[in-house]
Motif scaffolding. Structure first.
Motif, PDB file in Angstrom:
ATOM      1  N   CYS A 131       7.477  -5.830  -1.215  1.00 64.34           N
ATOM      2  CA  CYS A 131       7.442  -4.387  -0.964  1.00 64.34           C
ATOM      3  C   CYS A 131       8.876  -3.890  -0.813  1.00 64.34           C
ATOM      4  CB  CYS A 131       6.622  -4.064   0.281  1.00 64.34           C
ATOM      5  SG  CYS A 131       4.864  -4.460   0.136  1.00 64.34           S
ATOM      6  N   VAL A 176       9.252   1.064  -1.450  1.00 61.60           N
ATOM      7  CA  VAL A 176       7.864   1.506  -1.548  1.00 61.60           C
ATOM      8  C   VAL A 176       7.596   2.572  -0.493  1.00 61.60           C
ATOM      9  CG1 VAL A 176       7.129  -0.735  -2.419  1.00 61.60           C
ATOM     10  CG2 VAL A 176       7.020  -0.286   0.034  1.00 61.60           C
ATOM     11  N   CYS A 188       2.927  -0.109   1.804  1.00 61.04           N
ATOM     12  CA  CYS A 188       2.799  -1.551   1.598  1.00 61.04           C
ATOM     13  C   CYS A 188       1.487  -1.987   2.238  1.00 61.04           C
ATOM     14  CB  CYS A 188       3.975  -2.305   2.220  1.00 61.04           C
ATOM     15  SG  CYS A 188       3.922  -4.099   1.935  1.00 61.04           S
ATOM     16  N   PRO A 222       1.618  -9.259   1.550  1.00 62.73           N
ATOM     17  CA  PRO A 222       1.981  -7.861   1.288  1.00 62.73           C
ATOM     18  C   PRO A 222       1.810  -7.517  -0.190  1.00 62.73           C
ATOM     19  CG  PRO A 222       3.957  -9.185   1.524  1.00 62.73           C
ATOM     20  CD  PRO A 222       2.797 -10.111   1.788  1.00 62.73           C
ATOM     21  N   ASN A 276       2.632  -4.080  -2.980  1.00 65.79           N
ATOM     22  CA  ASN A 276       3.164  -2.751  -3.254  1.00 65.79           C
ATOM     23  C   ASN A 276       2.073  -1.913  -3.909  1.00 65.79           C
ATOM     24  OD1 ASN A 276       4.530  -0.475  -4.031  1.00 65.79           O
ATOM     25  ND2 ASN A 276       5.998  -1.518  -5.359  1.00 65.79           N
TER      26      ASN A 276
END
Length: 326
Positions: free
Chosen positions: A84, A87, A90, A98, A100
């Protein structure tokens, strides 16, 4: 000539159609929208400008439908690890992975007829699957508070080609009555929110309108306290006898010592006379002759005492008579 008479009708119809299509404004800059009437919708205060997230690990309204956690910073974006980077949203799965779902560079604003308001939209294409697109849509509403709040509706629709996430930004603007198909941010009733900050309701104090309460005042002589004159009350006392004392007096102790001494004298003396002197019979009594003569000695003592007193009295009488004769 027959065709020309339809030209004014066509022009009128085109004007009506053009006037019915409203743009409801335009996007001025990043997260700023200008309505047709000149009012603006500024969402820049919803994000941090220092590269950090405004909201961290926020749950969706329905955790059973969407168990993911969301870290959010609209308008400016943030970086959380390598997955991420740059971004606005997230998404973190229940396994801690995680993802994006909103690249900051793809942000755009438009007016949605279906939602009757301006939408801030981000998207991100999955690198491992170019046909799959993640879309994050932010709707705005007024909450009348002092701080921006976030409502995470989470995943609203999911298809093999796209996954749509919805969020509501509650902005600290004055609440207004929203009418259908009008420009300006609509006013919605916030659903249960799980933000980092909580806006406490205003406490309304009870106000009583009218004359102040009248305190009752009594005019007159002060109350008389009853006083009783006389001797004080007599308290009845209970006299208890002294407890009886149980114990030996001095005379009793002396008697016990004397009897013990006499018994010891005769017992030890008899034992000595029998074993050491070889006495038998009455001879074993120690000082037997003294004890046999004791009654006689007592009588002689009495006789001696009385004879001395009588002799003294006779001497005093005779001496008085002799003095009288002289």
């Amino acid at each position: 000539m027959g065709v020309m008479r339809y030209v004014p009708i066509a022009i009128l119809m085109s004007v009506l159609v053009t006037s019915s299509v409203q743009q409801h404004g335009r996007q001025l800059s990043n997260c700023v929208w200008e309505y047709d009437d000149g009012q603006t919708l500024d969402l820049t205060s919803a994000g941090n400008t220092d590269g950090t997230a405004r909201w961290n690990n926020v749950t969706a309204l329905d955790v059973n439908q969407d168990p993911n956690l969301y870290t959010i910073n609209p308008c400016y974006g943030f970086t959380l690890g390598t997955e991420c980077a740059g971004v606005a949203v997230c998404r973190i799965s229940d396994l801690g992975i995680p993802l994006n779902v909103a690249a900051t560079s793809t942000g755009r604003m438009y007016y949605s007829e279906a939602d009757n308001g301006v939408v801030l939209e981000y998207n991100h294409t999955d690198p491992s699957d170019p046909d799959l697109v993640y879309i994050s849509r932010f709707h705005s509403a007024c909450n009348g508070g002092e701080e921006v709040q976030i409502v995470v509706q989470g995943v609203q629709s999911s298809t093999p080609n796209q996954v749509i996430h919805r969020f509501i930004l509650l902005m600290p603007c004055a609440p207004a009555i929203a009418t259908p198909k009008t420009s300006g941010p609509p006013t919605v009733t916030p659903q249960p929110i799980i933000p980092q900050s909580t806006i406490a309701p205003t406490t309304v104090s009870k106000v009583t309108i009218g004359p102040p309460p009248v305190t009752k005042v009594t005019i007159g002589p002060p109350p008389v306290t009853k006083v009783t004159i006389g001797p004080p009350p007599v308290t009845r006392a209970t006299i208890r006898p002294h407890p009886e004392t149980h114990g030996l007096t001095a005379g009793g102790v002396i008697c016990i010592i004397f009897v013990s001494f006499v018994c010891g004298y005769f017992l030890l003396g008899s034992f000595y006379m029998c074993c050491c002197s070889g006495a038998r019979g009455m001879e074993i009594i120690p000082h037997v002759h003294f004890w046999l003569d004791l009654p006689t000695l007592i009588l002689e003592g009495f006789f001696f005492l009385f004879s001395c007193c009588g002799k003294t009295q006779m001497m005093e009488t005779s001496s008085g008579q002799d003095y009288d004769k002289i």
